[in-house]
Design an enzyme around this catalytic site. Sequence first.
Site, PDB file in Angstrom:
ATOM      1  N   LYS A  46       0.832  -1.205   0.000  1.00 45.01           N
ATOM      2  CA  LYS A  46       0.000   0.000   0.000  1.00 45.01           C
ATOM      3  C   LYS A  46       0.869   1.259   0.000  1.00 45.01           C
ATOM      4  O   LYS A  46       2.091   1.173   0.221  1.00 45.01           O
ATOM      5  CB  LYS A  46      -0.913  -0.019   1.222  1.00 45.01           C
ATOM      6  CG  LYS A  46      -0.139  -0.022   2.535  1.00 45.01           C
ATOM      7  CD  LYS A  46      -0.997  -0.460   3.703  1.00 45.01           C
ATOM      8  CE  LYS A  46      -0.160  -0.410   4.973  1.00 45.01           C
ATOM      9  NZ  LYS A  46      -0.808  -1.046   6.105  1.00 45.01           N
ATOM     10  N   TYR A 266      17.874  28.658  10.084  1.00 46.16           N
ATOM     11  CA  TYR A 266      16.719  29.476  10.480  1.00 46.16           C
ATOM     12  C   TYR A 266      16.615  29.613  11.993  1.00 46.16           C
ATOM     13  O   TYR A 266      16.862  28.656  12.734  1.00 46.16           O
ATOM     14  CB  TYR A 266      15.424  28.833   9.978  1.00 46.16           C
ATOM     15  CG  TYR A 266      15.118  29.127   8.534  1.00 46.16           C
ATOM     16  CD1 TYR A 266      14.937  30.433   8.092  1.00 46.16           C
ATOM     17  CD2 TYR A 266      14.976  28.085   7.626  1.00 46.16           C
ATOM     18  CE1 TYR A 266      14.639  30.684   6.761  1.00 46.16           C
ATOM     19  CE2 TYR A 266      14.676  28.333   6.296  1.00 46.16           C
ATOM     20  CZ  TYR A 266      14.508  29.645   5.874  1.00 46.16           C
ATOM     21  OH  TYR A 266      14.211  29.892   4.566  1.00 46.16           O
TER      22      TYR A 266
END
Length: 380
Positions: A46, A266
């Site tokens: 899946k 950041y």
Amino acid sequence: MTQSVLSAVPVSGRGPFVTIDGWALKSNWRHLANLAPGARTGAAVKADGYGLGAALVAKALFAAGCREFFVAWASEGVEVRQALANTNCRIFVLQGLDAEAAELCRAHRLIPVLSTLDDVRLFAEAASGALPAPAALQFETGMNRLGLDEADARKALGLARQGGFDVTLVMSHLACADDPDSPENDRQRQSFERLAALFPHVARSLANSGGVFLGAPFHFDLTRPGIALYGGETGLDPLGAIRPVVTLHARILQVHTAPRGEAAGYGASARLERATRIATVGIGYADGYPRAASGVTPLRASEPAPEMAIGGHRAPVLGRISMDMTLLDVTDLPEDAVRPGEVAEVFGPTVPLDEVARRCGTISYELLTSLGPRVQRFAV
Ligand SMILES: *Cc1c(COP(=O)(O)O)cnc(C)c1O
């Protein structure tokens, strides 16, 4: 990963890429099949073969001997059917049924797993008239996710007997198979046996990867491993024979030294406590390298930062992960190992998938299925 394998990979550009070791994938399937000699061994493919490419994975597993495949949606089943056209494999669709899925199942010979009485009624109506079509039934045994309880299982039995369809498999799913000590496992197994007894001549399936490792009482007639095929949850294998399948690679874009006292990334969240050699690597959260792995986060406050490997040497992630880039502290690596254009292993044979997942506050399943669309996939 040897240089010769890498140089055979036709990577274009500077983006990240994964190599998928088809031999290791097949070897893992055979190992899981050997651990459950009394049962058939299927495969969960899946979510696009756990992010690796459903067609690629299904073909390799078919070549290894796998004949039962499990997908979540009918549309995924169509892809597997097309990849394995003109074969006798069986493809089970785990996530129930609506009218469209019923039509896809009919047109592409997919077997729906019916988990609610609505599923069962819809399938019985759609199937009536033609030859009895095959379906699987899923029972609720303690996970409370998808499945028929005992009353509904009895009603499903009645509907099947009226000739609408043919129950070819009964199944359930273990909630705690990754914890061999959990009492839930035996509780669910007993509950499953009780419900399955309503369908005495029908094949039974309970085990995912963890269930295979739990031993013979959990194997029944068909197992459905997923993650262990792809090299995850290796710690569960008592024989330690599961091999890494997936290697995620990213390129070094720049290397430079920043002085002590500056910050990196950041938020200036990483303060440099020494003059630091920094390698900027071209992979970020848009590629599926989780931002939660940045610096210290509540999710993984107790874990050290994840590492990547360059030329076999490990280097920790420095500061916050950007959308397309990640910084590594390579101060302690040999200088000539770290050059722009070189490839860093994000996870693979040197830095285990499970370790990276743990340090990112997640699980191997999520790392694999989060690999972004720009990550090129190569079978090697
Ligand atoms: C995903 C899934 C599997 C495979 O589970 P793993 O833990 O990856 O081995 C098996 N059965 C069902 C119903 C699933 O949803």
